[in-house]
Write a protein that holds these residues in place. Structure first.
Motif: not given
Length: 251
Positions: A100-125
């Motif tokens: 209940d304390a999570m903001s939209g920015d919190d959600w975007n950053r935590i998912v991006y940095l822990n899932y989306t960005f690692p996925g982009m790195l794997i795709s790139g390699a």
């Protein structure tokens, strides 16, 4: 002595400190050349690179992600992904907040940095690894994120790391025929330089044996996983068997 890593090039994202620095050092000790990524230059980073250069070649890459969360891998990192025989993603910022304390920015950053960005790195390699018919990918998940669990104060982080485990299984199955493995290590409460004395004492109290996990032990596990063509799709917990049911601590 020649090893499976001799002549291979490793790219370690988040390799300048904590667990990542020990993984970088272990790969160098085993004979790989290493590009160590860090967000910014600092004295410890320079010492790590100097120590690695005594054993093998080492380059340093300074790259901090901008606040707007890019939809493409930064150019300098993308270039390293094309060279990498070994990709280690030792990165993923922790966030402890109730839902209940999570903001939209919190959600975007935590998912991006822990899932989306690692996925982009794997795709790139993967493309270059496919062409070479050899590759090792290792990512770092979160404690108890190998399957679906509930978390009182870090549900967003844990959810992203659980999704990352699914990605590991997908990459492992889809690219095994190309000589590529993809695995995850899920470390427990590790004894890194980022812990304050207060945080260190609190975490020690939660663990069996009341001892934090040495980062060197986690790096040894990483080297073991990376060194085997037969370990693929593994989600390896290195957490001293911690379980909140037994510690009576719901983290």
């Amino acid at each position: 002595m020649k090893t499976i890593f001799s002549g291979r090039h490793a790219f370690v994202l988040g390799g300048s400190g904590g667990i990542g620095s020990q993984v970088s050092a272990a790969l160098a000790e085993a004979g790989a050349s290493v590009c160590v990524h860090g967000r910014r230059r600092h004295e410890k980073f320079d010492r790590l690179a100097a120590d690695i250069r005594k054993k093998t070649s080492c380059t340093q890459l300074f790259q901090e992600l901008p606040p707007e969360l890019p939809d493409a891998v930064p150019e300098a990192i993308a270039g390293e992904l094309l060279r990498a025989d070994i990709l280690c993603v030792c990165f993923g910022p922790f966030l402890q907040k109730p839902l209940d304390a999570m903001s939209g920015d919190d959600w975007n950053r935590i998912v991006y940095l822990n899932y989306t960005f690692p996925g982009m790195l794997i795709s790139g390699a993967l493309g270059a690894m496919k062409r070479r018919h050899w590759g090792r990918i290792l990512v770092f998940g979160g404690t108890r994120t190998e399957s679906v669990h509930g978390f009182a104060t870090n549900a967003a982080y844990a959810g992203a790391k659980t999704a990352l485990c699914s990605l590991v299984k997908s990459a492992a199955g889809a690219y095994a025929a190309y000589g590529i493995t993809c695995n995850a290590i899920l470390p427990g409460f590790a004894d890194t330089e980022y812990l304050s004395d207060r945080a260190r004492a609190a975490l020690q109290a939660k663990l069996p044996g009341r001892t934090l996990i040495p980062v060197q032990a986690i790096a040894r596990a990483a080297l073991f996983v990376l060194g085997s063509p037969h370990i693929n799709g593994a989600l390896l917990s290195v957490d001293s068997g911690w379980d909140p049911v037994f510690s009576k601590t719901y983290f």
